[in-house]
Design an enzyme around this catalytic site. Structure first.
Site, short mmCIF file in Angstrom:
data_model
loop_
_atom_site.label_atom_id
_atom_site.label_comp_id
_atom_site.label_asym_id
_atom_site.label_seq_id
_atom_site.Cartn_x
_atom_site.Cartn_y
_atom_site.Cartn_z
N SER A 9 0.75 -1.12 0.06
CA SER A 9 -0.02 -0.07 0.07
C SER A 9 0.93 1.14 -0.02
CB SER A 9 -0.78 0.02 1.13
OG SER A 9 -1.48 1.11 1.31
N TYR A 64 -3.80 -1.37 10.67
CA TYR A 64 -3.51 -1.61 8.85
C TYR A 64 -2.21 -1.23 8.71
CZ TYR A 64 -4.38 -1.58 3.91
OH TYR A 64 -4.19 -1.71 2.34
N1 LIG Z 1 -8.48 -1.08 -1.98
C1 LIG Z 1 -7.57 -0.16 -1.67
O1 LIG Z 1 -7.68 1.21 -1.55
C2 LIG Z 1 -6.16 -0.77 -1.48
C3 LIG Z 1 -4.99 0.04 -1.37
C4 LIG Z 1 -3.61 -0.21 -1.23
C5 LIG Z 1 -3.53 -1.66 -1.14
N2 LIG Z 1 -4.59 -2.43 -1.08
C6 LIG Z 1 -4.09 -4.02 -1.00
O2 LIG Z 1 -4.61 -4.51 -1.95
C7 LIG Z 1 -4.62 -6.02 -1.81
C8 LIG Z 1 -6.10 -6.54 -2.29
O3 LIG Z 1 -7.20 -5.58 -1.61
P1 LIG Z 1 -8.47 -5.21 -2.40
O4 LIG Z 1 -8.69 -3.77 -2.32
O5 LIG Z 1 -8.41 -5.67 -3.86
O6 LIG Z 1 -9.52 -6.29 -1.61
P2 LIG Z 1 -10.72 -7.09 -1.70
O7 LIG Z 1 -11.41 -6.46 -2.75
O8 LIG Z 1 -11.49 -7.01 -0.23
O9 LIG Z 1 -9.95 -8.22 -2.11
C9 LIG Z 1 -9.33 -9.07 -1.09
C10 LIG Z 1 -8.90 -10.30 -1.72
O10 LIG Z 1 -8.21 -11.13 -0.79
C11 LIG Z 1 -8.78 -12.29 -0.47
N3 LIG Z 1 -8.50 -12.69 0.83
C12 LIG Z 1 -8.74 -12.04 2.22
N4 LIG Z 1 -8.36 -13.00 3.06
C13 LIG Z 1 -7.85 -13.82 2.81
C14 LIG Z 1 -7.20 -14.88 3.14
N5 LIG Z 1 -7.16 -15.12 4.61
N6 LIG Z 1 -6.81 -16.02 2.46
C15 LIG Z 1 -6.89 -15.64 1.07
N7 LIG Z 1 -7.41 -14.65 0.41
C16 LIG Z 1 -8.01 -13.92 1.29
C17 LIG Z 1 -10.19 -12.19 -0.67
O11 LIG Z 1 -10.92 -13.62 -1.03
P3 LIG Z 1 -11.69 -14.34 0.05
O12 LIG Z 1 -12.32 -13.38 1.07
O13 LIG Z 1 -12.66 -15.18 -0.58
O14 LIG Z 1 -10.71 -15.14 0.65
C18 LIG Z 1 -10.22 -11.28 -2.02
O15 LIG Z 1 -10.01 -11.86 -3.13
C19 LIG Z 1 -4.51 -6.08 -0.20
O16 LIG Z 1 -3.35 -6.44 0.11
C20 LIG Z 1 -4.86 -4.59 0.29
O17 LIG Z 1 -4.13 -4.25 1.51
C21 LIG Z 1 -5.71 -2.01 -1.30
#
Ligand SMILES: NC(=O)c1ccc[n+]([C@@H]2O[C@H](COP(=O)([O-])OP(=O)(O)OC[C@H]3O[C@@H](n4cnc5c(N)ncnc54)[C@H](OP(=O)(O)O)[C@@H]3O)[C@@H](O)[C@H]2O)c1
Length: 240
Positions: free
Chosen positions: A141, A154
């Site tokens: 992030s 976080y």
């Molecule tokens: N959205 C933002 O603004 C943002 C910004 C910077 C960084 N990020 C980072 O980007 C990454 C993806 O986030 P996103 O925004 O795409 O979130 P998201 O839409 O909530 O997707 C999260 C993914 O991680 C999986 N996941 C969660 N817990 C898990 C576990 N214990 N084992 C395996 N898979 C798991 C979920 O699938 P299941 O629930 O089916 O397991 C889902 O596929 C994260 O690391 C987040 O910190 C996000």
């Protein structure tokens, strides 16, 4: 990816992607498959997911047995790159953070990254022994190096993920592993639904923007290593 000199760079590649069921991970999987890579995708719920030439496996990154089964499937497929993307958000003032929530966030974001990476390192070493390189791309992030009120838990997890990423880059240099940290700002995903103040969501990064950054790292020429990519939506403040 057209006119970049990188066309075709992903054909025949095999990339393991965690958290591949939605948001950024799904966008990465889709973009990879569209470029001819084979995706080995994992998430806790992979029901109904499919992409050409790809396979999805149930994966809980916090569970060693689940990680081992996922890693074995990836190795059987001939994985050459890992995208550690699975993660959860959690935003609350310090006084409200419970030990249970601490463990949920740290276990998913930090331990999960560690377990999946660790499970594939012997395979990456073996690839190096036969002259092939490998890659790890960690989606952390923009807050892996700064914090804010309600961000203690976080951002602690993301600082830790950044440290893990950088230490792996040092170690992996010895066995042909190129390591990249992708540091997105606000992205419009399911995850973002947990963040307060969503007024600008329409102007946030799209998951596909982050997927572009991941593919940029994965298609770097073999003599080049992309250490990190920091990207933000224009509406987000400039904050280094
Ligand atoms: N959205 C933002 O603004 C943002 C910004 C910077 C960084 N990020 C980072 O980007 C990454 C993806 O986030 P996103 O925004 O795409 O979130 P998201 O839409 O909530 O997707 C999260 C993914 O991680 C999986 N996941 C969660 N817990 C898990 C576990 N214990 N084992 C395996 N898979 C798991 C979920 O699938 P299941 O629930 O089916 O397991 C889902 O596929 C994260 O690391 C987040 O910190 C996000």
């Amino acid at each position: 990816m057209t006119g970049t000199g990188r066309e075709g760079a992903l054909a025949g590649r095999v990339v393991a992607v965690t958290g591949a069921s939605k948001g950024i991970g799904w966008a990465v999987a889709e973009a990879l498959a569209a470029q001819g890579a084979r995706v080995i995708g994992g998430a806790r719920d992979v029901g109904g997911l499919s992409l050409d030439g790809s396979a999805f496996h149930p994966l809980d990154v916090t569970d060693e047995a689940s990680v081992q089964a996922f890693a074995e499937a990836a190795v059987r497929a001939g994985v050459d790159a890992l995208v550690n993307n699975a993660g959860v958000g959690s935003f609350a003032p310090v006084e409200e953070i419970t030990p249970e929530e601490y463990r949920r966030v740290m276990d998913t974001n930090v331990l999960g990254t560690l377990l999946v990476t660790r499970a594939l390192i012997p395979h990456f070493r073996e690839r190096h022994a036969r002259g092939a390189g490998s890659q790890v791309v960690n989606v952390t992030s923009d807050v892996s190096g700064r914090t804010f009120g309600t961000g203690a838990l976080y951002t602690a997890s993301k600082y830790a993920q950044r440290a893990l990423t950088q230490a792996l880059a040092h170690e992996g240099h010895g066995y042909g592993l190129r390591v990249t940290e992708i540091r997105p700002g606000m992205v419009d995903t399911f995850f973002a639904d947990t963040v307060q103040g969503e007024a600008h969501k329409a102007a946030w990064l799209r998951p596909a923007d982050v997927a572009d950054a991941v593919l940029y790292a994965l298609t770097a020429p073999v003599h080049a290593r992309i250490d990190e990519v920091l990207l933000h939506p224009v509406v987000q403040e400039v904050a280094f």
